[in-house]
Design an enzyme around this catalytic site. Structure first.
Site, PDB file in Angstrom:
ATOM      1  CD1 TRP A 159      -3.055   1.307   0.865  1.00 13.70           C
ATOM      2  CD2 TRP A 159      -1.507   2.430   2.004  1.00 13.70           C
ATOM      3  NE1 TRP A 159      -3.567   2.546   1.155  1.00 13.70           N
ATOM      4  CE2 TRP A 159      -2.643   3.255   1.858  1.00 13.70           C
ATOM      5  CE3 TRP A 159      -0.409   2.944   2.693  1.00 13.70           C
ATOM      6  CZ2 TRP A 159      -2.706   4.555   2.364  1.00 13.70           C
ATOM      7  CZ3 TRP A 159      -0.469   4.235   3.195  1.00 13.70           C
ATOM      8  CH2 TRP A 159      -1.604   5.017   3.031  1.00 13.70           C
ATOM      9  CG  HIS A 160       3.286   2.279   3.304  1.00 13.90           C
ATOM     10  ND1 HIS A 160       2.693   1.219   3.940  1.00 13.90           N
ATOM     11  CD2 HIS A 160       3.145   3.342   4.125  1.00 13.90           C
ATOM     12  CE1 HIS A 160       2.228   1.627   5.112  1.00 13.90           C
ATOM     13  NE2 HIS A 160       2.479   2.904   5.246  1.00 13.90           N
ATOM     14  N   GLY A 161       3.790   1.717  -1.355  1.00 11.38           N
ATOM     15  CA  GLY A 161       4.486   2.011  -2.601  1.00 11.38           C
ATOM     16  C   GLY A 161       4.645   0.758  -3.437  1.00 11.38           C
TER      17      GLY A 161
END
Lengths: 450, 358
Positions: free
Chosen positions: A306-308
């Site tokens: 989700w963060h990258g």
């Protein structure tokens, strides 16, 4: 538009607040929607249509799910926003995995946040935990609400469902909102951005050394914390000015004594989202050991992803999965556990901050003294001296000490004296932050990959 | 019961007042202290709004045009150095009251490009001239390593050699005091020994007989504005004698003839322009009272502005070329190279950023 920018602070925000207060009660959500769309369009004019379509899809799907709460309807409703997220955020990652030509698709800012908000809304309506929002303006205002649009926290529909329909703003709300916003702005501008200069200096180092690697690692963990929690504070403060009560997103995570506790204190809105909408629906811990293990790995791989869209983020998530599993069986003594957690978090953010796994390898080897670098260099000693105070401020600021000190003063001083002291301190904060921004100081935006 | 007014709400009032000020304040053209044009608010067009150009320009303009920005910059500098105890502001350090910029590492690529560029000038323009090469060390060279600043390795740049030129080492004639406290440049009144050494190496002699005249008392150099730190103003002094006063300088860019010192330029954003009118691509200096009949062509940067007037004493004609502002390929249209002595005089900063040499 960054919250920590002159256009936001002195052009957009005053106009938005005045407009909000000027319009009648029934038009308040419409005014917020209008301003939020302008806010989003300022940075991403070409993606306004995408956001509008996603909102419309979410709205219609909510109504459908309330009438026909079937599994297939839920899956179909969630498919479109997930597909949009996958396309815009992850296409190049998957193409890269198979060595196919990359599409270089620009990532719409905030797509991870508003997609997750819509998904939580749909899931809540499907599970009958919330009623579908009948008013399109209210729903669109919820999804696009500018205070939390680009950097969170992920505000779940249930949290503000009642306030979307009816809310009031008291003097206390406005005072709290101003105070919370300015504290967040100070965290971002006076701590995160300043430490960001140190992390940028490390990346441009002429004389790398072990000391510089450690300075970077500590400064980067602090930068991320103060940037992210600063944004959350600003969002919570802004929300309050408009009558919304957003939930807390950070709770002194560096005080934790385990990775498990860390994630109860760090980006809490994301942690609880994955717990409630992925982990528990998968069976949580009430299943066989193998399934439980699968659930943990899925949730933490997704958290990282989700963060990258890069392997280092996935590994970052899986690292925490491994730590959480280990902590189920290994209990460390109290003093040691805190040191362990700090080291783990610092190392994990080195992984988080690396542009790729090769850079992480180099950073990690430097931290452990495995790159044949000198222990220190003129450059690293210079930056140590130059950033010693900001680092100290960061370390103290990440503990409850400032809040406790303010609480003691509030209790000891007469109310008028406390109010004057508080006003003076907040005013100084605003002027200092403005001075840094007007000076054109370093002001990075860390959420471009979220 | 009526609620009491809380002073925190005053912040909102003040905030709003500043916002109104932002909307109404007329735009400023120039920042004198930073010596740069300020960004102006853009015009809104459909295409600029859709491609984000309007927003980008608005953001930089609103920052540049913020009310009381000058004072806020100073406040930021004071907070950063006095409260955060940071050792630099915008990469400008202060060593014993002298401001210097942290200019980053030595660029081998840039040094190689500089070498190639100067070699090509020699080959194409003055293959038969006697060529001299001198590097001006920037003041960071004189800040001791023990001070602990991550300064550029100027000594490395000073090692640069040109095989076709006779190198003149100037570093021994200078100290930190040879430079302005608030500016990158050297002070003319402190470089007479440097000029004499250059002249001697080129086979001429300077009288060393000058009258010093202070022409500006409130000079604040480029680093003063960039750093935002409170610093004391300095004086600008020019050195004169009868021979120097008799020189005339023809500026090819403006078509004007002036003396060696352009006193009108003291009112410019950079008063250092008083020396040979500052940043000018091409000058021709005539000296009817020269002590020799020799001619000299100097390829230079801004450091040359204050030392060339001193060298003029010994030359009947001096051509001053700054190839940061004129394409070297165009020089034959303006300069008659006929075997004059050539001096290549560049500072470490320009050699380390040689893409600016055209």
């Amino acid at each position: 538009m960054l919250f920590s920018s002159i256009p936001f602070l002195y052009y957009f925000l005053p106009v938005t607040v005045l407009l909000y207060w000027a319009v009648p009660k029934r038009a308040k959500n419409a005014s917020l929607l209008l301003c939020s769309l302008f806010f989003y369009g300022w940075g991403e004019p070409k993606y306004l249509l995408l956001m509008a379509l996603t909102i419309l899809w979410g709205y219609l799907s909510g109504l459908l799910l309330e009438r026909k709460p079937t599994k297939w309807a839920m899956l179909l409703s969630a498919a479109a926003p997930i597909a949009a997220l996958l396309y815009f955020k992850y296409t190049d990652f998957f193409l890269g995995m198979f060595s196919l030509p990359l599409q270089h698709i620009a990532l719409p800012i905030g797509i991870s946040f508003y997609t997750f908000q819509i998904l939580s809304y749909l899931a809540d309506v499907y599970r009958k935990d919330a009623k579908a929002q009948k008013n399109f303006i209210n729903f669109a205002a919820y999804v696009s609400l500018f205070p939390q649009l680009v950097a969170g926290p992920i505000v779940r529909y249930q949290t503000i469902a009642d306030e979307l329909d009816s809310r009031s703003v008291s003097q206390e709300d406005v005072i709290y909102g101003i105070q919370r916003f300015l504290i967040g702005l100070g965290k971002k501008v006076l701590i995160a951005n300043v430490l960001g200069e140190l992390t940028a200096a490390y990346r441009a180092a002429v004389e790398p050394s072990v000391l510089f690697a450690w300075l970077y690692a500590v400064a980067y963990a602090m930068q991320i914390y103060f940037d992210f929690s600063g944004y959350s504070d600003m969002a919570i403060g802004l929300g309050r000015v408009f009558g919304f009560h957003f939930l807390e997103n950070f709770n002194y995570p560096f005080l934790s004594a385990s990775a498990t506790e860390f994630w109860r204190r760090w980006h809490m809105s994301l942690g609880t989202w994955f717990r409630d909408y992925v982990y528990i629906p998968l069976g949580g811990s009430r299943c066989s050991r193998i399934k439980w293990l699968r659930n943990i790995l899925v949730v933490w791989a997704l958290t990282g992803f989700w963060h990258g869209a890069a392997w280092n983020f996935i590994l970052w998530g899986l690292l925490f999965a491994a730590l959480l599993l280990m902590e189920k069986y290994v209990k460390l003594p109290k003093g040691i556990s805190h040191v362990y957690l700090l080291l783990v978090v610092i190392f994990s953010f080195v992984l988080f901050g690396a542009s790729d796994l090769r850079q992480f390898g180099a950073d990690f080897a430097a931290l452990l003294g495995l790159r044949g670098l000198p222990a220190a260099s003129t450059e690293s000693l210079y930056y140590l001296r130059s950033f010693a105070v900001p680092l100290l401020v960061g370390i103290l600021g990440s503990t409850p000490l400032p809040k406790q000190l303010a609480g003691k003063l509030e209790n000891k001083l007469p109310v008028p004296a406390w109010n004057i002291l508080r006003t003076t301190a907040l005013l100084i904060l605003l002027v200092l932050c403005t001075a840094y921004l007007a000076d054109g100081s370093f002001n990075p935006f860390l959420y471009f990959r979220f | 019961m009526k609620k009491k007014f809380n002073p925190v709400l005053l912040i909102a009032v003040l905030w709003l007042a500043v916002s109104v000020f932002c909307w109404l304040k007329p735009a400023q053209e120039i920042s004198d202290s930073e010596r740069r044009k300020l960004d102006q608010f853009p015009k809104l067009t459909f295409s600029s709004a859709m491609n984000g150009g309007f927003m980008e320009k608005f953001e930089s303009a609103s920052t540049d045009q913020f009310p009381l920005r000058e004072g806020l910059r100073k406040l930021k500098a004071a907070f950063s150095t006095d409260v955060y105890l940071q050792l630099d502001n915008h990469d400008i350090i202060s060593y014993e009251g002298s401001l210097e910029k942290l200019n980053g590492p030595v660029s081998e690529t840039s040094l190689q490009k500089a070498q190639d560029k100067l070699q090509s000038l020699h080959t194409k323009l003055f293959p038969d001239s006697k060529v001299y090469f001198a590097i001006v060390p920037e003041k960071g060279y004189y800040i001791p390593e023990s001070a602990g600043y991550p300064l550029t390795d100027y000594a490395e740049i000073l090692k640069l050699e040109l095989p076709f030129a006779e190198k003149i080492d100037l570093s021994g004639t200078l100290t930190l005091d040879s430079y302005y406290l608030t500016d990158s440049h050297w002070r003319q009144e402190t470089i007479t020994e440097t000029a004499a050494q250059l002249a001697a190496a080129m086979g001429v002699t300077l009288s060393a007989d000058y009258t010093a005249e202070t022409v500006k008392e409130d000079f604040l150099g480029v680093y003063a504005g960039q750093s935002g730190q409170p610093v004391r103003a300095e004086s600008i002094t020019i050195l004169r004698n009868d021979i120097l006063d008799g020189c005339t300088v023809y500026n090819h860019e403006t078509g004007r003839t002036n003396g060696l010192y352009d006193l009108e330029a003291l009112g410019n954003r950079d008063p250092y322009d008083v020396y040979l009118s500052g940043a000018v691509p091409l000058l021709d200096i005539e000296n009817p009272n020269a002590t020799t009949d020799k001619e000299l062509v100097v390829f230079r940067d801004s450091f040359g502005s204050s030392i060339i007037p001193l060298l003029c004493e010994a030359y009947r004609h001096v051509t001053v070329v700054d190839i940061r502002y004129i394409q070297s390929i165009a020089l034959p249209n303006f300069v008659d190279f006929h075997g004059q002595d050539v001096l290549l005089l560049y500072s470490t900063g320009v050699l380390n950023n040689s893409t600016m040499l055209r």
